[in-house]
Design a protein around this motif. Sequence first.
Motif, PDB file in Angstrom:
ATOM      1  N   ALA A  55       0.747  -1.206  -0.130  1.00 28.76           N
ATOM      2  CA  ALA A  55      -0.057  -0.105   0.076  1.00 28.76           C
ATOM      3  C   ALA A  55       1.015   1.360   0.023  1.00 28.76           C
ATOM      4  O   ALA A  55       0.687   2.020  -0.692  1.00 28.76           O
ATOM      5  N   SER A  56       1.955   1.293   0.755  1.00 32.96           N
ATOM      6  CA  SER A  56       2.844   2.416   0.898  1.00 32.96           C
ATOM      7  C   SER A  56       3.548   2.636  -0.433  1.00 32.96           C
ATOM      8  O   SER A  56       3.783   3.855  -1.004  1.00 32.96           O
ATOM      9  N   TYR A  57       3.905   1.589  -0.936  1.00 36.23           N
ATOM     10  CA  TYR A  57       4.804   1.680  -2.470  1.00 36.23           C
ATOM     11  C   TYR A  57       3.694   2.475  -3.524  1.00 36.23           C
ATOM     12  O   TYR A  57       4.246   3.170  -4.252  1.00 36.23           O
ATOM     13  N   HIS A  58       2.597   1.965  -3.614  1.00 44.63           N
ATOM     14  CA  HIS A  58       1.529   2.674  -4.759  1.00 44.63           C
ATOM     15  C   HIS A  58       1.046   3.889  -4.264  1.00 44.63           C
ATOM     16  O   HIS A  58       1.000   4.872  -5.126  1.00 44.63           O
ATOM     17  N   ILE A  59       0.794   4.114  -2.973  1.00 46.90           N
ATOM     18  CA  ILE A  59       0.673   5.452  -2.359  1.00 46.90           C
ATOM     19  C   ILE A  59       1.785   6.693  -2.611  1.00 46.90           C
ATOM     20  O   ILE A  59       1.501   7.703  -3.071  1.00 46.90           O
ATOM     21  N   GLU A  60       2.965   6.037  -2.635  1.00 46.91           N
ATOM     22  CA  GLU A  60       4.211   6.938  -2.520  1.00 46.91           C
ATOM     23  C   GLU A  60       4.286   7.437  -4.446  1.00 46.91           C
ATOM     24  O   GLU A  60       4.559   8.501  -4.699  1.00 46.91           O
ATOM     25  N   ASN A  61       4.029   6.158  -5.288  1.00 49.66           N
ATOM     26  CA  ASN A  61       4.127   6.507  -6.720  1.00 49.66           C
ATOM     27  C   ASN A  61       2.950   7.596  -7.185  1.00 49.66           C
ATOM     28  O   ASN A  61       3.224   8.344  -7.757  1.00 49.66           O
ATOM     29  N   LEU A  62       1.819   7.407  -6.496  1.00 47.41           N
ATOM     30  CA  LEU A  62       0.796   8.369  -6.636  1.00 47.41           C
ATOM     31  C   LEU A  62       0.866   9.700  -6.336  1.00 47.41           C
ATOM     32  O   LEU A  62       0.476  10.599  -7.024  1.00 47.41           O
ATOM     33  N   LEU A  63       1.514   9.590  -5.157  1.00 44.76           N
ATOM     34  CA  LEU A  63       2.156  10.994  -4.445  1.00 44.76           C
ATOM     35  C   LEU A  63       2.795  11.574  -5.341  1.00 44.76           C
ATOM     36  O   LEU A  63       2.880  12.962  -5.561  1.00 44.76           O
ATOM     37  N   ASP A  64       3.824  10.828  -6.026  1.00 42.67           N
ATOM     38  CA  ASP A  64       4.969  11.533  -6.748  1.00 42.67           C
ATOM     39  C   ASP A  64       4.258  12.210  -8.077  1.00 42.67           C
ATOM     40  O   ASP A  64       4.887  13.133  -8.723  1.00 42.67           O
ATOM     41  N   VAL A  65       3.299  11.639  -8.449  1.00 45.62           N
ATOM     42  CA  VAL A  65       2.816  12.045 -10.004  1.00 45.62           C
ATOM     43  C   VAL A  65       1.678  13.099  -9.647  1.00 45.62           C
ATOM     44  O   VAL A  65       1.168  13.659 -10.866  1.00 45.62           O
ATOM     45  N   GLY A  66       1.517  13.350  -8.522  1.00 44.35           N
ATOM     46  CA  GLY A  66       0.445  14.502  -8.242  1.00 44.35           C
ATOM     47  C   GLY A  66      -1.098  13.930  -8.134  1.00 44.35           C
ATOM     48  O   GLY A  66      -1.828  15.110  -8.119  1.00 44.35           O
ATOM     49  N   LEU A  67      -1.376  12.691  -8.215  1.00 44.52           N
ATOM     50  CA  LEU A  67      -2.848  12.182  -7.907  1.00 44.52           C
ATOM     51  C   LEU A  67      -3.132  12.208  -6.580  1.00 44.52           C
ATOM     52  O   LEU A  67      -4.291  12.181  -6.552  1.00 44.52           O
ATOM     53  N   LEU A  68      -2.107  12.063  -5.606  1.00 46.02           N
ATOM     54  CA  LEU A  68      -2.605  12.267  -4.333  1.00 46.02           C
ATOM     55  C   LEU A  68      -1.776  13.291  -3.446  1.00 46.02           C
ATOM     56  O   LEU A  68      -0.520  13.561  -4.193  1.00 46.02           O
ATOM     57  N   GLU A  69      -2.319  13.806  -2.326  1.00 47.97           N
ATOM     58  CA  GLU A  69      -1.378  14.692  -1.516  1.00 47.97           C
ATOM     59  C   GLU A  69      -1.627  14.254  -0.369  1.00 47.97           C
ATOM     60  O   GLU A  69      -2.555  13.733   0.264  1.00 47.97           O
ATOM     61  N   VAL A  70      -0.768  14.918   0.711  1.00 42.54           N
ATOM     62  CA  VAL A  70      -0.822  14.823   2.144  1.00 42.54           C
ATOM     63  C   VAL A  70      -1.827  15.824   2.657  1.00 42.54           C
ATOM     64  O   VAL A  70      -1.640  16.805   2.608  1.00 42.54           O
ATOM     65  N   MET A  71      -2.964  15.290   3.220  1.00 46.63           N
ATOM     66  CA  MET A  71      -3.911  16.200   3.642  1.00 46.63           C
ATOM     67  C   MET A  71      -3.766  16.710   5.006  1.00 46.63           C
ATOM     68  O   MET A  71      -3.948  17.858   5.435  1.00 46.63           O
ATOM     69  N   GLU A  72      -3.040  16.036   6.001  1.00 44.83           N
ATOM     70  CA  GLU A  72      -2.834  16.185   7.297  1.00 44.83           C
ATOM     71  C   GLU A  72      -1.702  15.098   7.816  1.00 44.83           C
ATOM     72  O   GLU A  72      -1.561  14.070   7.232  1.00 44.83           O
ATOM     73  N   THR A  73      -1.100  15.689   8.872  1.00 45.28           N
ATOM     74  CA  THR A  73      -0.120  14.734   9.767  1.00 45.28           C
ATOM     75  C   THR A  73      -0.742  14.728  10.951  1.00 45.28           C
ATOM     76  O   THR A  73      -0.855  15.502  11.685  1.00 45.28           O
ATOM     77  N   ARG A  74      -0.913  13.196  11.451  1.00 49.03           N
ATOM     78  CA  ARG A  74      -1.228  12.861  12.864  1.00 49.03           C
ATOM     79  C   ARG A  74       0.245  12.179  13.611  1.00 49.03           C
ATOM     80  O   ARG A  74       1.211  11.814  12.927  1.00 49.03           O
ATOM     81  N   TRP A  75      -0.257  12.139  14.979  1.00 49.84           N
ATOM     82  CA  TRP A  75       0.742  11.590  15.761  1.00 49.84           C
ATOM     83  C   TRP A  75       0.159  10.270  16.353  1.00 49.84           C
ATOM     84  O   TRP A  75      -0.966  10.468  16.879  1.00 49.84           O
ATOM     85  N   SER A  76       0.825   9.284  16.277  1.00 50.10           N
ATOM     86  CA  SER A  76       0.039   8.125  16.979  1.00 50.10           C
ATOM     87  C   SER A  76       0.477   8.026  18.219  1.00 50.10           C
ATOM     88  O   SER A  76       1.270   8.829  19.030  1.00 50.10           O
ATOM     89  N   GLU A  77      -0.142   6.995  19.245  1.00 46.33           N
ATOM     90  CA  GLU A  77       0.034   6.923  20.638  1.00 46.33           C
ATOM     91  C   GLU A  77       1.619   6.707  21.002  1.00 46.33           C
ATOM     92  O   GLU A  77       1.879   7.128  22.080  1.00 46.33           O
ATOM     93  N   LYS A  78       2.324   6.056  20.080  1.00 48.79           N
ATOM     94  CA  LYS A  78       3.710   5.770  20.268  1.00 48.79           C
ATOM     95  C   LYS A  78       4.773   6.825  19.911  1.00 48.79           C
ATOM     96  O   LYS A  78       5.803   6.637  19.828  1.00 48.79           O
ATOM     97  N   GLY A  79       3.980   7.823  19.297  1.00 50.69           N
ATOM     98  CA  GLY A  79       4.788   9.184  18.755  1.00 50.69           C
ATOM     99  C   GLY A  79       5.156   9.116  17.555  1.00 50.69           C
ATOM    100  O   GLY A  79       6.152   9.902  17.322  1.00 50.69           O
ATOM    101  N   ARG A  80       4.779   8.261  16.692  1.00 49.49           N
ATOM    102  CA  ARG A  80       5.125   8.165  15.327  1.00 49.49           C
ATOM    103  C   ARG A  80       4.268   8.897  14.517  1.00 49.49           C
ATOM    104  O   ARG A  80       3.276   9.115  14.647  1.00 49.49           O
ATOM    105  N   GLU A  81       5.106   9.623  13.394  1.00 46.02           N
ATOM    106  CA  GLU A  81       4.349  10.648  12.403  1.00 46.02           C
ATOM    107  C   GLU A  81       3.506   9.653  11.593  1.00 46.02           C
ATOM    108  O   GLU A  81       3.819   8.771  10.991  1.00 46.02           O
ATOM    109  N   VAL A  82       1.968  10.148  11.439  1.00 48.92           N
ATOM    110  CA  VAL A  82       1.137   9.264  10.568  1.00 48.92           C
ATOM    111  C   VAL A  82       0.685  10.300   9.438  1.00 48.92           C
ATOM    112  O   VAL A  82      -0.090  11.230   9.871  1.00 48.92           O
ATOM    113  N   LYS A  83       0.739  10.163   8.222  1.00 48.61           N
ATOM    114  CA  LYS A  83       0.357  11.008   7.042  1.00 48.61           C
ATOM    115  C   LYS A  83      -1.084  10.344   6.799  1.00 48.61           C
ATOM    116  O   LYS A  83      -1.133   9.243   6.472  1.00 48.61           O
TER     117      LYS A  83
END
Length: 212
Positions: A55-83
């Motif tokens: 899923a991450s591989y295809h999302i990055e490809n679609l993000l690279d060509v401009g079909l997807l974009e990062v809407m917001e950034t969240r933080w998980s309970e463990k302190g990890r960045e979640v896009k």
Amino acid sequence: MVDDVVVIQPGDERAQKIARAMASQTANAVIQAFGSGPLTSSQVARQMKIPITTASYHIENLLDVGLLEVMETRWSEKGREVKVYGLTNQVLIIASPVSDLRSVLQKYATLFGIVVLASLGLWAVLPAVLPPSWDAAPAERVAGGNGEEFSTLQAPTLDAAGAPPVHDLVMGFFFGACAVLLALLVYEVYYWWRTSPGYRVEKDQERVEEVR
């Protein structure tokens, strides 16, 4: 509401990248998953029942060509960045390649030069291949009232079929060819204008405004 209108042509760099990013059924399924709203990569993986790495591989490809974009950034309970990703709010137009106006004008300038050379060639060749009756009649000696003789020039004659002289044939060919070239030039310039990306973007923006 559409934020942007993007025009691409088959074969250009971005079109090739988009084609590669959407070459698999999985990539198309990922895009369809975002139709319901923004998602994280883990949410896409759970919804499609595929590994998160896929899923991450295809999302990055679609993000690279401009079909997807990062809407917001969240933080998980463990302190990890979640896009959180979402579909780009844009209209994508695939336009056929068109020649620029300069190349159109250069093409018809070349054709006009060919017509001029062909007309000069006809002017030089026709008198040698046409019957003598196509030329002007020779001067005729006429006696005057006081016994003096003088010459008169007769107008160019027609042959038995009523054919015009060489001058009229060449000029008829030249102006006829110029009229055809002018009509074709007007049509091609109009077609160039109607198929230009700028015209399509303008029309699509008008449609978007009407939908609003």
